[in-house]
Each structure stands twice: as structure tokens, then as C-alpha cells.
Scaffold this motif. Structure first.
Motif, PDB file in Angstrom:
ATOM      1  N   GLU A 207       0.843  -1.201   0.000  1.00 14.70           N
ATOM      2  CA  GLU A 207       0.000   0.000   0.000  1.00 14.70           C
ATOM      3  C   GLU A 207       0.878   1.251   0.000  1.00 14.70           C
ATOM      4  OE1 GLU A 207      -3.069   2.460   2.759  1.00 14.70           O
ATOM      5  OE2 GLU A 207      -3.005   0.303   3.160  1.00 14.70           O
ATOM      6  N   LYS A 210       1.691   2.274  -3.495  1.00 11.36           N
ATOM      7  CA  LYS A 210       0.532   2.874  -4.170  1.00 11.36           C
ATOM      8  C   LYS A 210       0.286   4.297  -3.667  1.00 11.36           C
ATOM      9  CE  LYS A 210      -2.009  -1.455  -4.673  1.00 11.36           C
ATOM     10  NZ  LYS A 210      -3.043  -2.240  -4.028  1.00 11.36           N
ATOM     11  N   VAL A 211       0.309   4.448  -2.338  1.00 13.03           N
ATOM     12  CA  VAL A 211       0.049   5.760  -1.733  1.00 13.03           C
ATOM     13  C   VAL A 211       1.122   6.766  -2.160  1.00 13.03           C
ATOM     14  CG1 VAL A 211      -0.057   7.031   0.457  1.00 13.03           C
ATOM     15  CG2 VAL A 211      -1.212   4.829   0.249  1.00 13.03           C
ATOM     16  N   GLU A 214       0.467   8.010  -5.621  1.00 12.82           N
ATOM     17  CA  GLU A 214      -0.676   8.951  -5.611  1.00 12.82           C
ATOM     18  C   GLU A 214      -0.257  10.327  -5.083  1.00 12.82           C
ATOM     19  OE1 GLU A 214      -3.697   7.061  -3.288  1.00 12.82           O
ATOM     20  OE2 GLU A 214      -3.947   5.421  -4.719  1.00 12.82           O
ATOM     21  N   GLN A 217       1.711  12.594  -7.500  1.00 10.22           N
ATOM     22  CA  GLN A 217       1.073  13.066  -8.741  1.00 10.22           C
ATOM     23  C   GLN A 217       0.533  14.483  -8.600  1.00 10.22           C
ATOM     24  OE1 GLN A 217      -1.679   9.903  -9.547  1.00 10.22           O
ATOM     25  NE2 GLN A 217      -0.154   8.694 -10.636  1.00 10.22           N
TER      26      GLN A 217
END
Length: 217
Positions: A207, A210-211, A214, A217
Motif C-alpha cells: 500500500e 501505491k500511496v 498517488e 502526482q
């Protein structure tokens, strides 16, 4: 063998500190077509959580933690090349400066997060364990102007408190606006991250990757 049975075996190998057996099971799982990420998140990480809980409850002690950590390291030696194969070429997500907070030497989760970030396109600058906040600030200053995320972990409440001090120092040095900050570890919560003005936290290494993407971005 059903995947769940393999995940259970991987979990148990970590819990029982089966150093050689853990690596062999990883090879078996890969040969059976199980994705390396699943091997980590559904097998090995589950075992490490059990080990961490047992340590917190004083059911096991530092030597056992270190042996389980060695089993995890051996597993990652097998899995890291497979994770690298899935790395997206030419997609540089940014520079991740990873570290374990001052006063803390629990590096198993830290190493796993660094590996997962690297496999997901981040350039890794690993500062290691027991890292002074001023060292983190110095490194952030050296790379000012680049796409940076600071990724710090703490397994103890005492070392977690240093995360607030780090955020304060980044603001004092006018570096805060140029970096993203993600913290993890057993005592770290979303509430704590919001309280100190950081950007994110994550439940586990998969995770975290993924975090981090994010957030950048």
C-alpha cells in the motif's frame, strides 16, 4: 497446492524463523505462478505482523525478531529480482528518501517498503536505521528542486514522536513545500499524520508504494 495453503506456509515459516525454508517456499510459490507481490502481502507480511504482535506482547524477544527478519531478508533476495522485472521502464516516480527514525533499529518493514518503492519506479536513497532528523533535513536540502518523498518508519511510540520534530524542522528550513512526507510503523495512524502536517501513511509495504505514487502526482 492452493494459493492460500502456500500463503499459510510462508506465514508460518516467518513466524517459526525458518530461514532456509522461507526462501525455498518463495521459489516454490513463484514456480506455481503466484505473483511476487501476493507472496509478500498475503504470506510473508502476515507472518511479520504476527511476529511484531508477539514481540509487543513480550511473547518473543529480540533474538527471535532478528531470526524472523533474516528469514524475511532471504525471501526478499529471491523476490526482489522478480519485482524488478515488473518495474515500469522510463517511469521515474521521484526520489524516495527512506529511513528509520532516531532511536529505532527495527528495519524489516523499512527494507520492505524501500524494495516496493524501488520496484514501482522510485529512485531510492536509503539512509538506514536510527537516523537523526538533521540528517534527513540535510538530504532533503541537497536534493531541493527534485521530486522528493520522505518515507520514515517508527515501530515505537517514542521514536514516532520524532516525526513531529522532523516536520517542524522542514518548515523552519523552508523545505516543507518542496517535499512530500509519508510515515509508517505500528504506532502511526492517519490521525497522527494529519496532526503533524504530513501527507500520508500506509498500512503495509504494498500500500505504501501505491500511496506514494498517488501523493507524488
Amino acid at each position: 497446492m492452493a494459493n492460500q495453503e502456500m500463503f499459510d506456509k510462508l506465514r508460518d515459516a516467518i513466524v517459526s524463523q525458518n530461514i532456509a525454508g522461507t526462501a525455498e517456499l518463495c521459489k516454490e510459490a513463484l514456480a506455481a505462478g503466484i505473483p511476487p507481490l501476493d507472496i509478500i502481502t498475503k504470506g510473508l507480511s502476515v507472518g511479520m505482523k504476527i511476529v511484531g504482535d508477539k514481540f509487543e506482547a513480550a511473547e518473543i524477544f529480540l533474538p527471535q525478531i532478528m531470526m524472523s527478519g533474516k528469514a524475511m531478508s532471504n525471501a526478499m533476495e529471491v523476490l526482489t529480482p522478480e519485482l524488478e522485472k515488473n518495474k515500469k521502464e522510463g517511469e521515474e516516480a521521484g526520489l524516495a528518501i527512506t529511513f528509520v527514525a532516531e532511536g529505532d533499529i527495527h528495519d524489516i518493514g523499512h527494507r520492505l517498503v524501500s524494495t516496493m518503492l524501488g520496484a514501482n519506479g522510485f529512485k531510492i536513497l536509503d539512509l538506514g536505521v536510527d537516523v537523526l532528523n538533521e540528517t534527513v533535513v540535510e538530504e532533503a536540502a541537497k536534493h531541493k528542486g527534485e521530486k522528493i518523498i520522505l518515507v520514515g518508519s517508527a515501530l515505537m511510540t517514542t521514536s514516532m514522536l520524532g516525526q513531529k520534530d522532523l516536520m517542524d524542522r522542514l518548515r523552519e528550513e523552508n523545505l516543507r513545500d518542496g517535499v512530500k512526507c509519508m510515515f509508517g510503523g505500528a504506532p502511526v495512524s492517519k490521525k497522527w499524520v494529519e496532526e503533524i502536517g504530513a501527507d500520508a501513511t500506509a498500512e503495509n509495504a504494498a500500500e505504501a508504494a501505491k500511496v506514494a505514487i498517488e501523493v507524488m502526482q
